[in-house]
Design a protein around this motif. Structure first.
Motif, PDB file in Angstrom:
ATOM      1  N   ILE A  63      -8.382  -3.669   2.071  1.00 41.86           N
ATOM      2  CA  ILE A  63      -9.507  -2.817   1.623  1.00 41.86           C
ATOM      3  C   ILE A  63      -8.983  -1.452   1.181  1.00 41.86           C
ATOM      4  CG2 ILE A  63     -11.580  -1.576   2.398  1.00 41.86           C
ATOM      5  CD1 ILE A  63     -12.145  -4.037   4.222  1.00 41.86           C
ATOM      6  N   THR A  64      -8.150  -0.837   2.036  1.00 43.65           N
ATOM      7  CA  THR A  64      -7.669   0.508   1.699  1.00 43.65           C
ATOM      8  C   THR A  64      -6.699   0.469   0.514  1.00 43.65           C
ATOM      9  OG1 THR A  64      -6.135   0.292   3.549  1.00 43.65           O
ATOM     10  CG2 THR A  64      -8.053   1.677   3.886  1.00 43.65           C
ATOM     11  N   ILE A  80      -0.414  13.297   1.250  1.00 40.25           N
ATOM     12  CA  ILE A  80      -0.892  13.302   2.646  1.00 40.25           C
ATOM     13  C   ILE A  80      -1.323  11.894   3.070  1.00 40.25           C
ATOM     14  CG2 ILE A  80      -3.385  13.785   2.427  1.00 40.25           C
ATOM     15  CD1 ILE A  80      -1.398  16.053   4.530  1.00 40.25           C
ATOM     16  N   ILE A  81      -1.720  11.090   2.080  1.00 34.66           N
ATOM     17  CA  ILE A  81      -2.167   9.729   2.386  1.00 34.66           C
ATOM     18  C   ILE A  81      -1.022   8.909   2.983  1.00 34.66           C
ATOM     19  CG2 ILE A  81      -3.076   7.601   1.341  1.00 34.66           C
ATOM     20  CD1 ILE A  81      -4.532   9.448  -0.644  1.00 34.66           C
ATOM     21  N   ALA A 127      -2.435  16.889  -2.312  1.00 35.53           N
ATOM     22  CA  ALA A 127      -2.850  16.017  -1.190  1.00 35.53           C
ATOM     23  C   ALA A 127      -2.666  14.523  -1.444  1.00 35.53           C
ATOM     24  CB  ALA A 127      -4.292  16.297  -0.778  1.00 35.53           C
ATOM     25  N   THR A 128      -2.101  14.142  -2.592  1.00 34.89           N
ATOM     26  CA  THR A 128      -1.878  12.702  -2.782  1.00 34.89           C
ATOM     27  C   THR A 128      -0.787  12.201  -1.825  1.00 34.89           C
ATOM     28  OG1 THR A 128      -0.404  13.213  -4.623  1.00 34.89           O
ATOM     29  CG2 THR A 128      -2.630  12.522  -5.188  1.00 34.89           C
ATOM     30  N   GLN A 150       0.825  -1.215   0.000  1.00 36.39           N
ATOM     31  CA  GLN A 150       0.000   0.000   0.000  1.00 36.39           C
ATOM     32  C   GLN A 150       0.858   1.263   0.000  1.00 36.39           C
ATOM     33  OE1 GLN A 150      -2.325   1.688   3.475  1.00 36.39           O
ATOM     34  NE2 GLN A 150      -3.895   0.511   2.425  1.00 36.39           N
ATOM     35  N   MET A 162      -7.991   9.279 -10.662  1.00 38.32           N
ATOM     36  CA  MET A 162      -7.383  10.618 -10.761  1.00 38.32           C
ATOM     37  C   MET A 162      -6.416  10.707 -11.926  1.00 38.32           C
ATOM     38  SD  MET A 162      -6.773  12.368  -7.128  1.00 38.32           S
ATOM     39  CE  MET A 162      -5.621  11.185  -6.556  1.00 38.32           C
ATOM     40  N   LEU A 197      -8.971   0.585  -2.358  1.00 38.21           N
ATOM     41  CA  LEU A 197      -9.608   1.911  -2.430  1.00 38.21           C
ATOM     42  C   LEU A 197      -8.656   2.921  -3.068  1.00 38.21           C
ATOM     43  CD1 LEU A 197     -11.466   2.374   0.975  1.00 38.21           C
ATOM     44  CD2 LEU A 197     -12.481   2.370  -1.292  1.00 38.21           C
ATOM     45  N   PHE A 198      -7.388   2.862  -2.633  1.00 37.23           N
ATOM     46  CA  PHE A 198      -6.387   3.776  -3.201  1.00 37.23           C
ATOM     47  C   PHE A 198      -6.158   3.495  -4.673  1.00 37.23           C
ATOM     48  CE2 PHE A 198      -4.139   4.492   1.093  1.00 37.23           C
ATOM     49  CZ  PHE A 198      -5.073   5.452   1.388  1.00 37.23           C
ATOM     50  N   PHE A 235      -1.145   9.395   6.569  1.00 28.64           N
ATOM     51  CA  PHE A 235      -2.208   8.598   7.209  1.00 28.64           C
ATOM     52  C   PHE A 235      -1.686   7.183   7.460  1.00 28.64           C
ATOM     53  CE2 PHE A 235      -5.944  10.948   4.923  1.00 28.64           C
ATOM     54  CZ  PHE A 235      -5.602  12.102   5.585  1.00 28.64           C
ATOM     55  N   GLU A 236      -0.989   6.663   6.462  1.00 31.01           N
ATOM     56  CA  GLU A 236      -0.486   5.286   6.562  1.00 31.01           C
ATOM     57  C   GLU A 236       0.533   5.152   7.695  1.00 31.01           C
ATOM     58  OE1 GLU A 236       0.753   3.886   2.628  1.00 31.01           O
ATOM     59  OE2 GLU A 236      -1.023   4.826   1.804  1.00 31.01           O
ATOM     60  N   MET A 290      -4.186  17.862  -9.706  1.00 29.90           N
ATOM     61  CA  MET A 290      -4.363  16.420  -9.533  1.00 29.90           C
ATOM     62  C   MET A 290      -3.446  15.878  -8.440  1.00 29.90           C
ATOM     63  SD  MET A 290      -6.665  15.419 -11.435  1.00 29.90           S
ATOM     64  CE  MET A 290      -7.665  16.581 -12.308  1.00 29.90           C
ATOM     65  N   GLY A 291      -2.291  16.481  -8.306  1.00 27.50           N
ATOM     66  CA  GLY A 291      -1.308  15.970  -7.340  1.00 27.50           C
ATOM     67  C   GLY A 291      -1.548  16.418  -5.914  1.00 27.50           C
ATOM     68  N   LEU A 345      -8.999   5.052  -6.425  1.00 31.24           N
ATOM     69  CA  LEU A 345      -8.948   6.523  -6.333  1.00 31.24           C
ATOM     70  C   LEU A 345      -7.838   7.093  -7.208  1.00 31.24           C
ATOM     71  CD1 LEU A 345      -9.907   9.145  -4.777  1.00 31.24           C
ATOM     72  CD2 LEU A 345      -8.067   8.668  -3.176  1.00 31.24           C
TER      73      LEU A 345
END
Lengths: 73, 528
Positions: free
Chosen positions: B496-497, B78-79, B75-76, B18, B508, B500-501, B82-83, B72-73, B504
């Protein structure tokens, strides 16, 4: 407010800029949707602060326990 | 050893996958932002100097493409943070004090700088002076580059931890020197190599788009002038990337010799070592490095690896087996074997356990000096205490080997490509280009330029694959392996995530490519 004042010109830069956007409207829509998905859906429902939930305020003890236990496994 | 095609359905492997997925997608947006920032800055500088509206329209066109990619880029990255908090919580706690600092500086200074000046750049035409607008355009690019600086400082620290001290009471590495972290030579060379490689992406994109216009026989003047700028930036950037890559290689040789050995499939080291030009390394399985003398069908460039690693054609470069079994360095000092490092790591962990237990029982720090000394003496090898089999410290060789060759191979191809494009636009040598006008070549020439856009991205991502796969199994070099850094999560939530990524980011990317293509087809808006 005088139209040649800095504050007016500063405000007007953004006001006119946003008002006259063409492609920018689409891009902003995408940014807002993306930020919503990232911060409201992903962060809230899928990415909790693991230590906050599991360590219950005693993070150093929890992490020390993890580090020592995993060495013994 | 993990096989690339059979990713273990466990938390560790899915968390790694991930993180890799997120970082790879994030890096699709970043280099184009950094690269186009330079190109549009140069174009607007041409407008500032000439006052010719042609340059204004050209700069605005490239700024529009920059804006699409920038949007498009956002906040990509920032994930990834989160990880850290969810999937890598042990890591985050262990080094958050250090790792968090550059990320925080990036968020506060560079991001706000970028977002302020990007607004002036897009909204400020005819509203602010030409000079202020030009400054804003360059400062937008500078802001993005400063962002990259802090992110790369954080990454470099994971590869080569400096400026910190471990506190067993808080279980955290605490920063003792911000300057050591921020100005680590490893970070400096990583930054220079990464940013120059990003300029290459911008240049390849620019040249590719221009070639599409030339093929379609549209916007010829804009395409030719942009082609010149793109090719100059590209040639300078590829040469700089080669030079900075040499320095980055030397740093890797110093602080991550196992990564270098894996990149080169160098099983047994020595002096006068050649750089592998080509060899057969099976992409789908770890080679038998213990028993093979070297990779089969190896053809090398004599002395080149010794030179790359040590700046000396006769320099000593350790191989994988040397690093596993220990060796004597040219200066006479001995590099311990992995078994010795494992012992030292175990000592550090045992001392930590004793220290923590004693502190829980209420003993004062002063009475625990022996435990503290043992922890500090062996902290350098703390992570080895978790190693059960020394093969675990050998990264997956095929990925490192092939990714490095893709990066260097495409880089060399791009040097040649930009040189040819420049020769074409400046018609040098005149005799050669007499009958071959660069604006009227057969279409396949332009298709090559267009095809180089994805190829350059593959090379750029390959560089990151080398950087990150090469330091496995460590999240922090020698201190923390992935299986200790990871949170005690159920793998299903990570799976799952992950998907989802995947959805997403792929969406994008598809949206970005679609909007970019639409705007390229539309072309620049010319002022009256």
């Amino acid at each position: 407010m005088r139209k040649d004042s800095f504050i007016y010109r500063f405000f007007n830069l953004y006001y006119e800029g946003f008002k006259n956007m063409t492609l920018g409207r689409t891009l902003w829509a995408i940014i807002i949707i993306k930020l919503f998905v990232i911060f409201v859906i992903l962060k809230v429902f899928f990415f909790p602060n693991f230590l906050k939930e599991h360590a219950k305020g005693n993070e150093s003890a929890y992490v020390a326990g993890e580090f020592i236990e995993r060495a013994e496994q | 050893m993990t096989n690339l095609l059979l990713i273990d359905a466990g938390t560790i492997e899915w968390s790694r996958a991930q993180f890799a997925l997120t970082a790879i997608y994030h890096w699709l947006f970043v280099p184009l932002t950094l690269g186009l920032a330079v190109i549009m800055g140069i174009m607007e500088t041409c407008y500032y100097r000439t006052k010719n509206n042609f340059w204004k329209d050209t700069a605005k066109f490239w700024q529009k493409l920059f804006g699409i990619n920038f949007a498009m880029g956002i906040a990509t990255g920032i994930i990834l943070e989160f990880e850290f908090g969810t999937n890598w919580s042990n890591y985050s706690w262990f080094v958050g004090d250090i790792f968090g600092a550059p990320l925080a500086v990036e968020g506060i200074v560079a991001f706000f700088m970028e977002s302020t000046f990007v607004a002036v750049m897009f909204f400020g035409w005819n509203k602010v002076s030409r000079g202020f607008h030009l400054a804003s355009t360059w400062l937008t690019g500078l802001g993005a580059t400063i962002s990259a600086w802090w992110i790369l400082v954080a990454n470099a620290w994971m590869q080569h931890p400096v400026g910190c001290e471990f506190n067993p009471d808080t279980m955290r590495h605490e920063m003792v020197s911000f300057a050591d972290v921020a100005l680590s030579p490893f970070a400096v060379s990583k930054f220079c190599h990464t940013v120059t490689s990003a300029w290459i992406i911008g240049a390849v994109f620019c040249v590719g788009v221009c070639c599409w216009y030339l093929m379609k026989k549209r916007e010829t003047k804009m395409a030719l002038e942009s082609l010149k700028i793109g090719a100059i930036v590209g040639l300078v950037a590829t040469l700089l990337a080669a030079a900075t890559g040499h320095k980055a290689g030397q740093d890797v040789a110093q602080v991550q010799p196992m990564k270098l050995a894996a990149m080169e499939a160098l099983y047994n080291g020595g002096t006068d070592v050649g750089l592998t030009a080509i060899a057969w390394v099976n992409p789908f399985s770890q080679p038998d490095y213990e028993n093979e003398e070297s990779a089969p069908l190896r053809i090398d460039m004599p002395y080149a690896l010794s030179f790359m690693a040590t700046n000396d054609f006769h320099g000593y470069v350790p191989g994988i087996n040397d690093l596993l079994n220990g060796y004597t360095k040219p200066d006479g000092t001995r590099e311990p074997s992995v078994d010795e490092k494992i012992e030292r790591g175990k000592k550090a962990i045992a001392a930590l356990a004793d220290y923590r237990k004693a502190r829980q029982e209420g003993l004062p720090v002063d009475s625990l000096r022996a435990e503290l000394a043992t922890i500090n003496e062996n902290m350098k090898y703390f992570g080895y205490g978790y190693i059960k089999d020394k093969a675990q410290v050998v990264p997956y060789i095929p990925i490192n080997f092939w990714a490095f060759r893709i990066m260097v191979g495409v880089g060399c191809l791009l040097i040649l490509f930009f040189a040819i494009v420049l020769a074409g636009v400046y018609k040098w040598p005149a005799k050669l280009w007499q009958k071959n006008d660069i604006s009227a070549l057969p279409n396949w020439h332009y298709w090559i330029a267009i095809a180089l856009i994805p190829l350059a991205y593959i090379a750029s991502e390959s560089g990151w694959l080398v950087a990150e796969f090469g330091r496995q199994p460590w999240t922090i070099q020698d201190m923390l392996p992935t299986w200790v850094a990871v949170s005690d999560l159920h793998s299903s939530s990570v799976i799952i995530t992950f998907f989802l990524f995947l959805i997403l980011f792929t969406t994008m990317l598809a949206v970005e490519i679609s909007i970019l293509l639409k705007q390229i087809k539309k072309g620049p808006d010319y002022s009256s």
